[in-house]
Design a protein around this motif. Structure first.
Motif, PDB file in Angstrom:
ATOM      1  N   ASN A  52      45.552  46.049  41.938  1.00 33.00           N
ATOM      2  CA  ASN A  52      46.249  46.966  42.836  1.00 33.00           C
ATOM      3  C   ASN A  52      46.604  48.282  42.153  1.00 33.00           C
ATOM      4  OD1 ASN A  52      46.716  45.646  45.581  1.00 33.00           O
ATOM      5  ND2 ASN A  52      47.090  44.009  44.125  1.00 33.00           N
ATOM      6  N   GLY A  53      46.840  48.239  40.852  1.00 29.23           N
ATOM      7  CA  GLY A  53      47.072  49.478  40.111  1.00 29.23           C
ATOM      8  C   GLY A  53      45.863  50.393  40.157  1.00 29.23           C
ATOM      9  N   VAL A  54      44.670  49.812  39.985  1.00 32.99           N
ATOM     10  CA  VAL A  54      43.433  50.603  40.064  1.00 32.99           C
ATOM     11  C   VAL A  54      43.288  51.205  41.460  1.00 32.99           C
ATOM     12  CG1 VAL A  54      40.898  50.462  40.046  1.00 32.99           C
ATOM     13  CG2 VAL A  54      42.220  49.379  38.219  1.00 32.99           C
ATOM     14  N   LEU A  55      43.548  50.408  42.489  1.00 32.98           N
ATOM     15  CA  LEU A  55      43.410  50.910  43.866  1.00 32.98           C
ATOM     16  C   LEU A  55      44.396  52.036  44.171  1.00 32.98           C
ATOM     17  CD1 LEU A  55      42.829  47.570  45.820  1.00 32.98           C
ATOM     18  CD2 LEU A  55      41.141  49.349  45.283  1.00 32.98           C
ATOM     19  N   ALA A  83      35.718  46.513  44.660  1.00 42.67           N
ATOM     20  CA  ALA A  83      34.874  45.774  43.720  1.00 42.67           C
ATOM     21  C   ALA A  83      35.158  46.187  42.275  1.00 42.67           C
ATOM     22  CB  ALA A  83      33.398  45.996  44.049  1.00 42.67           C
ATOM     23  N   LEU A  84      35.293  47.472  42.020  1.00 39.97           N
ATOM     24  CA  LEU A  84      35.563  47.931  40.661  1.00 39.97           C
ATOM     25  C   LEU A  84      36.978  47.549  40.219  1.00 39.97           C
ATOM     26  CD1 LEU A  84      33.665  51.324  40.589  1.00 39.97           C
ATOM     27  CD2 LEU A  84      33.176  49.273  39.243  1.00 39.97           C
ATOM     28  N   ALA A  85      37.929  47.575  41.141  1.00 43.42           N
ATOM     29  CA  ALA A  85      39.295  47.169  40.809  1.00 43.42           C
ATOM     30  C   ALA A  85      39.319  45.698  40.401  1.00 43.42           C
ATOM     31  CB  ALA A  85      40.227  47.409  41.997  1.00 43.42           C
ATOM     32  N   LEU A  86      38.577  44.859  41.109  1.00 46.24           N
ATOM     33  CA  LEU A  86      38.506  43.436  40.756  1.00 46.24           C
ATOM     34  C   LEU A  86      37.784  43.236  39.418  1.00 46.24           C
ATOM     35  CD1 LEU A  86      37.796  41.957  44.299  1.00 46.24           C
ATOM     36  CD2 LEU A  86      39.858  41.578  42.921  1.00 46.24           C
ATOM     37  N   ALA A  87      36.764  44.046  39.144  1.00 48.61           N
ATOM     38  CA  ALA A  87      36.045  43.950  37.867  1.00 48.61           C
ATOM     39  C   ALA A  87      36.963  44.340  36.700  1.00 48.61           C
ATOM     40  CB  ALA A  87      34.800  44.831  37.887  1.00 48.61           C
ATOM     41  N   VAL A  88      37.736  45.395  36.868  1.00 47.48           N
ATOM     42  CA  VAL A  88      38.680  45.808  35.818  1.00 47.48           C
ATOM     43  C   VAL A  88      39.740  44.722  35.632  1.00 47.48           C
ATOM     44  CG1 VAL A  88      40.474  47.492  35.209  1.00 47.48           C
ATOM     45  CG2 VAL A  88      38.284  48.288  36.126  1.00 47.48           C
ATOM     46  N   ALA A  89      40.221  44.158  36.732  1.00 40.98           N
ATOM     47  CA  ALA A  89      41.222  43.095  36.652  1.00 40.98           C
ATOM     48  C   ALA A  89      40.655  41.882  35.914  1.00 40.98           C
ATOM     49  CB  ALA A  89      41.687  42.698  38.054  1.00 40.98           C
ATOM     50  N   PHE A  90      39.406  41.549  36.156  1.00 40.95           N
ATOM     51  CA  PHE A  90      38.752  40.443  35.453  1.00 40.95           C
ATOM     52  C   PHE A  90      38.726  40.723  33.951  1.00 40.95           C
ATOM     53  CE2 PHE A  90      35.005  38.596  33.480  1.00 40.95           C
ATOM     54  CZ  PHE A  90      35.162  37.258  33.783  1.00 40.95           C
ATOM     55  N   ALA A  91      38.320  41.943  33.571  1.00 46.23           N
ATOM     56  CA  ALA A  91      38.215  42.305  32.152  1.00 46.23           C
ATOM     57  C   ALA A  91      39.569  42.251  31.452  1.00 46.23           C
ATOM     58  CB  ALA A  91      37.604  43.705  32.015  1.00 46.23           C
ATOM     59  N   VAL A  92      40.626  42.626  32.132  1.00 47.92           N
ATOM     60  CA  VAL A  92      41.963  42.611  31.531  1.00 47.92           C
ATOM     61  C   VAL A  92      42.536  41.189  31.503  1.00 47.92           C
ATOM     62  CG1 VAL A  92      44.351  43.417  31.822  1.00 47.92           C
ATOM     63  CG2 VAL A  92      42.438  45.015  32.130  1.00 47.92           C
ATOM     64  N   THR A  93      42.263  40.399  32.522  1.00 46.14           N
ATOM     65  CA  THR A  93      42.849  39.064  32.645  1.00 46.14           C
ATOM     66  C   THR A  93      42.182  38.036  31.739  1.00 46.14           C
ATOM     67  OG1 THR A  93      43.431  39.609  34.927  1.00 46.14           O
ATOM     68  CG2 THR A  93      43.572  37.298  34.318  1.00 46.14           C
ATOM     69  N   THR A  94      40.908  38.207  31.417  1.00 45.91           N
ATOM     70  CA  THR A  94      40.208  37.226  30.580  1.00 45.91           C
ATOM     71  C   THR A  94      40.895  37.026  29.219  1.00 45.91           C
ATOM     72  OG1 THR A  94      38.108  37.614  31.715  1.00 45.91           O
ATOM     73  CG2 THR A  94      37.986  36.581  29.545  1.00 45.91           C
ATOM     74  N   PRO A  95      41.243  38.077  28.486  1.00 45.82           N
ATOM     75  CA  PRO A  95      41.949  37.843  27.214  1.00 45.82           C
ATOM     76  C   PRO A  95      43.333  37.197  27.405  1.00 45.82           C
ATOM     77  CG  PRO A  95      41.130  40.102  27.318  1.00 45.82           C
ATOM     78  CD  PRO A  95      40.891  39.476  28.655  1.00 45.82           C
ATOM     79  N   VAL A  96      43.982  37.484  28.517  1.00 44.25           N
ATOM     80  CA  VAL A  96      45.272  36.843  28.812  1.00 44.25           C
ATOM     81  C   VAL A  96      45.064  35.341  28.971  1.00 44.25           C
ATOM     82  CG1 VAL A  96      47.158  36.662  30.501  1.00 44.25           C
ATOM     83  CG2 VAL A  96      46.263  38.915  29.858  1.00 44.25           C
ATOM     84  N   ASN A  97      44.025  34.966  29.716  1.00 40.17           N
ATOM     85  CA  ASN A  97      43.731  33.542  29.905  1.00 40.17           C
ATOM     86  C   ASN A  97      43.325  32.882  28.586  1.00 40.17           C
ATOM     87  OD1 ASN A  97      44.347  33.082  32.613  1.00 40.17           O
ATOM     88  ND2 ASN A  97      42.421  33.968  33.281  1.00 40.17           N
TER      89      ASN A  97
END
Length: 171
Positions: A115-118, A139-153
């Motif tokens: 949502n920050g990207v949007l 789509a790009l907002a979800l891709a950025v969220a995926f990239a940021v969330t993966t290291p958190v997970n």
């Protein structure tokens, strides 16, 4: 005496195996984090897209549309996790606790970034469903969220939290 030495050795081996498993290793840790994030992304994307489509179609403003999208992202994210845990035979109350423990931080980070990207993307929140900008930005907002969330997970799984909790129930 020999009996006690055997138990001490077995306990040390067990602690070592548990430590190695909890910390994850290189590729295996990242692979599990990617799978956990893809799982999270699936629920978030379903809820996010549905919320954005409903809010945009009804002509709602940015805040109510975003609130609906976030609420549905959490709902679908938790629902996907619950489905697997309940299928493993866990009771509803315990399954809800596991889903909350496993997914809350992951979904929260994903939604914050998405949502920050949007919000920061010029015109994205005003774009209509028939606009390429709407779909490209989402789509790009979800891709950025995926990239940021993966290291958190990965960090959570390495500490026995997040989706590491869910994997205890997989058959």
């Amino acid at each position: 005496m020999q009996h006690d030495a055997h138990h001490a050795h077995a306990a040390r081996d067990h602690r070592h195996q548990g430590h190695a498993h909890a910390q994850g290793s290189g590729d295996a840790g990242w692979a599990m984090a990617v799978r956990a994030t893809l799982h999270c992304l699936t629920g978030c994307a379903i809820g996010e897209v549905l919320g954005m489509v409903i809010g945009t179609a009804l002509g709602w403003g940015d805040v109510p549309t975003m609130a609906l999208a976030i609420a549905l992202a959490f709902l679908f994210g938790y629902a996907l996790t619950l489905r697997g845990i309940l299928k493993a035979g866990v009771g509803l109350r315990a399954a809800v606790r596991v889903a909350l423990a496993a997914d809350t931080l992951s979904i929260a980070v994903m939604e914050l970034v998405d949502n920050g990207v949007l919000v920061l993307w010029p015109g994205a929140m005003e774009a209509h469903l028939d606009s390429a900008l709407f779909w490209v930005a989402l789509a790009l907002a979800l891709a950025v969220a995926f990239a940021v969330t993966t290291p958190v997970n990965k960090w959570m799984i390495g500490r026995g939290k997040g989706h590491a909790v869910v994997h205890r129930y997989h058959r």
